[in-house]
Design a protein around this motif. Structure first.
Motif, short mmCIF file in Angstrom:
data_model
loop_
_atom_site.label_atom_id
_atom_site.label_comp_id
_atom_site.label_asym_id
_atom_site.label_seq_id
_atom_site.Cartn_x
_atom_site.Cartn_y
_atom_site.Cartn_z
N LYS A 3 30.51 67.00 43.77
CA LYS A 3 31.56 66.10 44.26
C LYS A 3 32.39 66.80 45.34
N ILE A 4 32.91 66.01 46.26
CA ILE A 4 33.77 66.61 47.29
C ILE A 4 35.08 67.05 46.64
N ASN A 5 35.50 68.27 46.94
CA ASN A 5 36.83 68.71 46.54
C ASN A 5 37.80 68.24 47.64
N LYS A 6 38.53 67.17 47.32
CA LYS A 6 39.39 66.58 48.34
C LYS A 6 40.77 67.25 48.39
N ASN A 7 41.01 68.22 47.48
CA ASN A 7 42.34 68.85 47.43
C ASN A 7 42.45 70.08 48.32
N LYS A 8 41.36 70.38 49.00
CA LYS A 8 41.29 71.63 49.75
C LYS A 8 42.40 71.79 50.78
N PHE A 9 42.85 70.63 51.32
CA PHE A 9 43.82 70.71 52.43
C PHE A 9 45.24 70.40 51.96
N ASN A 43 34.71 58.72 52.27
CA ASN A 43 33.33 58.76 51.80
C ASN A 43 32.46 59.06 53.00
N ILE A 44 31.29 59.64 52.75
CA ILE A 44 30.40 59.94 53.86
C ILE A 44 29.51 58.74 54.12
N ASN A 45 29.76 58.08 55.24
CA ASN A 45 28.95 56.92 55.62
C ASN A 45 27.58 57.39 56.10
N VAL A 46 26.54 57.03 55.40
CA VAL A 46 25.18 57.37 55.85
C VAL A 46 24.53 56.11 56.38
N LEU A 128 23.29 54.98 43.12
CA LEU A 128 24.52 54.81 43.91
C LEU A 128 25.68 55.54 43.22
N LYS A 129 25.68 55.53 41.89
CA LYS A 129 26.73 56.24 41.15
C LYS A 129 26.55 57.75 41.31
N LYS A 130 25.30 58.18 41.23
CA LYS A 130 25.01 59.61 41.33
C LYS A 130 25.41 60.17 42.70
N TYR A 131 25.20 59.37 43.73
CA TYR A 131 25.49 59.83 45.10
C TYR A 131 26.76 59.15 45.63
N ALA A 132 27.77 59.08 44.75
CA ALA A 132 28.96 58.28 45.09
C ALA A 132 29.79 58.86 46.24
N ASP A 133 29.55 60.12 46.62
CA ASP A 133 30.26 60.66 47.79
C ASP A 133 29.76 60.03 49.08
#
Ligand SMILES: Nc1nc2c(ncn2[C@@H]2O[C@H](COP(=O)(O)OP(=O)(O)OP(=O)(O)O)[C@@H](O)[C@H]2O)c(=O)[nH]1
Ligand SMILES: [Mg+2]
Length: 282
Positions: A3-9, A43-46, A128-133
């Motif tokens: 999962k993306i760590n969104k707290n980094k910044f 989210n990363i739009n692919v 879709l749940k597994k790749y929710a990022d």
């Protein structure tokens, strides 16, 4: 799936908040609020892109595990940008108008939507749940000569943080594909190619090798993978294509660009050049 760590910044943002409070800057405060909203919605739009009829919608259906989710046909088919989101509830469909207002769509009508800027399909899918990022997006194919499809694609094409180009491996990459790849490489360095319909071509390995060479000769550092909707592992082809996309790196790069952009605006134009400070001293 990491999962993306969104707290980094967070600490950078709280420092910027202190600056904003110190100088009483509403503009900076608003921008920081926008930045926090951006992070929480991030989210990363692919974008799944490529020539029409290459099998984009078919591969997405396999990945999602619902065979008739996205319409598949030999004619140029996908007409609308379709963003795919996971849900734990029953699958449901939403149309987005030009003014961004949203309406629920009757599932019976999901394949023939008209008058919308895009569609959002919420699907109860394990992948879709597994790749929710990631938010996977089906797009109309290019090269069909259908102006409406080209325009829909053109208006959305720069919205990708990453791209999967699905090609039909009955032929090699042509100049239109390479032009398209060059265009999207301006928007992201996260691009993969799937040489699809591998089941149709006994010489698939030669095609892939040829494509690899033409990618390299065109300065495109893009990996290429074989694919087929009839393969036993058809649901894993999209995960393989994105396996080199590190979600944290993508998030960090986008955030850094945004923070530096904001910082420049304030520290550069306003503070550094003194314009921001001046009202306090005059
Ligand atoms: N043999 C074979 N046929 C495929 C494969 N993938 C897709 N097809 C067929 O090719 C046709 C086009 O597939 P779509 O998934 O609609 O292709 P698309 O890229 O989404 O096309 P557009 O929406 O028009 O851009 C359909 O008839 C599919 O059944 C594949 O891997 N092998
Ligand atoms: Mg399609």
């Amino acid at each position: 799936m990491k999962k993306i760590n969104k707290n980094k910044f967070d600490s950078t943002i709280s420092k910027l908040k202190n600056i904003a409070n110190h100088y009483g800057s509403d503009t900076l405060q608003n921008q920081l609020q926008d930045l926090e909203d951006f992070i929480s919605n991030f989210n990363i739009n692919v974008l799944v892109v490529g020539p029409f009829n290459a099998g984009k919608s078919s591969l997405l259906n396999k990945f999602i595990g619902v065979d008739d989710l996205l319409l598949e046909d030999d004619d140029p088919t996908t007409a609308l940008i379709t963003e795919l989101y996971p849900t734990s509830e029953e699958s449901h469909f939403v149309g987005v108008r030009d003014d961004n207002s949203e309406v629920d769509i009757d599932p019976e009508a999901k394949d023939t939507l008209k008058g919308f800027k895009k569609a959002k399909f919420f699907v109860n899918s394990e992948n879709l749940k597994k790749y929710a990022d990631f938010t996977f997006v089906d797009t109309p194919g290019y090269g069909s000569g259908i102006e409406a499809h080209n325009n829909v694609l053109k208006n959305y094409i720069n919205n990708g943080s990453a791209y999967i180009l699905v090609m039909n491996s009955e032929k090699t990459l042509d100049s239109q594909d390479l032009r398209f790849l060059r265009e999207i490489s301006q928007y992201s360095k996260y691009i993969s190619v799937i040489a699809n319909k591998a089941d149709r071509n006994a010489n698939i390995d030669m095609v892939v090798e040829h494509c690899r060479e033409s990618l390299e000769m065109n300065g495109l550092d893009v990996p290429i993978f074989k694919g087929s909707k009839w393969a036993e592992n058809a649901a894993d082809i999209i995960p393989t294509a994105i396996s080199g996309f590190n979600v944290q790196t993508i998030f960090d790069e986008i955030l850094k660009k945004k923070i530096v952009g904001n910082g420049r605006k304030f520290l550069g134009r306003n503070i550094y050049y003194g314009k921001f400070l001046r009202p306090q001293y005059t």
